[in-house]
Design a protein around this motif. Structure first.
Motif: not given
Lengths: 116, 405
Positions: A21, A24, A55-58
């Protein structure tokens, strides 16, 4: 800790973030490590996301950060985007910002061709 | 407070350490106590193990000097009892044993004794061991003090964060309120005290209602400062000033372009995703700009649903980003459900995401009661997370077109 594989003849470096992952929690660490590579004259990069399922926004922010750091002197392309990651790229239009390829070999070949 | 933390290193010698001397032999006890007194300690005599245990439990001492062989509770038993209590303060236990009690010493170590002295007791060996015990206890006191100060500092920081969270919450509209022909229903849940999310809605006149939701990348203090800044900036006036094109038609992409220009910096790392909408009640049209925010859902009372938008660049991530406005019908009786990705990305303990399926279930179960959706979604997520706090901030905003009377 990222893993790298260099293709010296074309000056291409393939980078595996070695995380499931990219979020953040680890995006800044990942970015800083790759910045280290970029600052030591690696500016043709393939980020291999085969092992990354989320994957996140970070994480997106970190990838764009790499693109900005490399700037006009090099390239950053991606490969191995899973369904989830692809979905995130589509919703944020990152699919228009990054070239992506099914696997490492295709990505390296595409980058190598662009040298010519 | 932080200054205090530094000065702990030079911690003054606090009150002298109390010592309980447990020995059934009165003469031995008197001798040990005399030596301790000379070393500057305040010995307290105990004629047997039970007395010693009571004194220790009463907090009379941090050091216990005890004989191995005592009638009733012997040295082993006494050590075990003291260790079993295991309060905040460590009791240092020194045991007196006869020269030939090697095996007993192993048992005593297991029982929790720290060090031994052989009989007959000589002043030098007692002095050395007491100094060693004193050093350890002094160190422990320092650590305890430091822990207390850290705990207080943490409490202070969290109190500050909670105050900031209250301020953030006050920027938000009420959970349910009416603007023109729309009823808005919302839920707002920070993952940890403060949130990187923000939303708002306001009447813009001429049958137009503006609303937005933002999600700043990352979470915590960093993201929340940006979200609060956006909450202050994005007022009805700001909307009116930026949300129309040159000929006065609703064009929310204009507003998003303005924000991108304002917040993008070449060396910046902060950015946010956003959904900005203008609802025109006279034409049942929703004008929207989707900037990396998840596609909201429009639901009809009959339970049919359609997605709004297929993506868009986030704001302040790229200077070259382009933004487009889209249009979709939103008629009376229908509602729009907006949610931050904290909802669909929430994972259960097995690592499965709540996903579009989880969301659809909540929406489908409430097609005739949109006011209940934010609360129900929060409940469903708590259930999915099995009450573990969310990893990411959550916003749910439902915009319901009320049928004209």
């Amino acid at each position: 800790m990222i893993k790298t594989q260099e293709h010296a003849e074309h000056g291409i470096c393939v980078i595996d973030p070695v995380v499931e992952r990219l979020t953040a929690a680890n995006a800044t660490g990942f970015k800083e490590e790759v910045f280290g590579l970029i600052d030591s004259k690696h500016d043709r990069l393939v980020i291999d996301l085969t092992g990354v399922s989320f994957i996140d926004s970070s994480g997106i922010g970190a990838l764009v950060g790499l693109l900005k750091r490399v700037g006009a002197r090099g390239e950053v392309v991606l490969c191995g985007l899973s369904g989830n990651v692809q979905q995130m790229f589509k919703i944020t239009r990152m699919d228009r910002v990054f070239s992506s390829y099914p696997g490492r070999d295709a990505a390296v070949a595409a980058l190598a061709e662009r040298v010519g | 407070m932080y200054d205090e933390l530094v000065s702990v290193e030079g911690l003054r010698q606090e009150e002298p350490l109390g010592v309980v001397v447990a020995d059934d032999d009165a003469l031995q006890r008197a001798y040990t106590s005399a030596v301790l007194r000379k070393l500057g300690y305040t010995p307290i005599d105990a004629a047997n193990g039970t007395e010693a245990l009571e004194l220790i439990r009463g907090g009379a001492a941090q050091i216990l000097v005890c004989d191995l062989d005592m009638p009733g509770i012997d040295g082993h038993e006494l050590a075990r009892e003291v260790r079993r209590d295991s309060g905040d303060n460590y009791i240092h236990i020194l045991m007196l044993t006869a020269q030939n009690q090697g095996h007993e010493r192993e048992l005593a170590l297991e029982a929790g004794v720290d060090d031994f002295m052989a009989k007959p007791l000589d002043t030098a060996s007692l002095t050395a061991r007491m100094r060693s015990a004193g050093r350890l206890l002094q160190r422990e006191r320092q650590l305890a003090t430091r822990n207390r100060i850290l705990a207080e500092a943490k409490e202070q920081i969290e109190a500050d964060l909670r105050a900031a969270a209250d301020a953030q919450r006050r920027l938000l509209p009420a959970a349910h309120s009416r603007v023109g022909g729309c009823a808005f229903h919302s839920a707002f849940m920070p993952s940890h005290i403060l949130s990187g999310d923000m939303f708002g809605y306001f009447p813009l006149g001429d049958g137009l209602t503006g609303f937005y939701a933002v999600d700043v990348a990352g979470h915590g203090v960093h993201a929340s400062l940006m979200s609060v800044a956006l909450g202050h900036l994005l007022t009805a006036d700001y909307f009116r000033a930026h949300v129309f094109d040159a000929v006065g038609n609703p064009d929310p992409a204009e507003l998003v372009r303005a924000l991108n220009a304002r917040f993008y910096t070449d060396d910046g790392t902060e950015y946010f995703t956003m959904f900005a909408g203008i609802l025109d009640e006279t034409s049942d049209t929703l004008h929207f700009c989707q900037a990396g925010y998840p596609s909201p859902c429009i639901m009809t009372p009959a339970g049919a649903s359609r997605r709004v938008g297929d993506g868009g660049f986030p704001v302040a991530l790229l200077s070259s980003a382009t933004f487009e406005s889209g249009e979709i019908s939103l008629s009376e009786g229908e509602f729009l459900a907006l949610y931050s990705d904290g909802a669909t990305e929430a994972e259960d303990p097995a690592g499965r995401a709540f996903g579009d399926e989880g969301l659809a279930q909540v929406l489908n179960a409430s097609t005739t009661d949109p006011a209940a959706i934010p609360g129900k979604l929060v409940d469903a997520l708590n259930c999915w997370r099995e009450t573990r706090p969310l990893d990411d901030d959550l916003t749910v905003l439902v915009c319901e077109r009320i049928a004209a009377p």
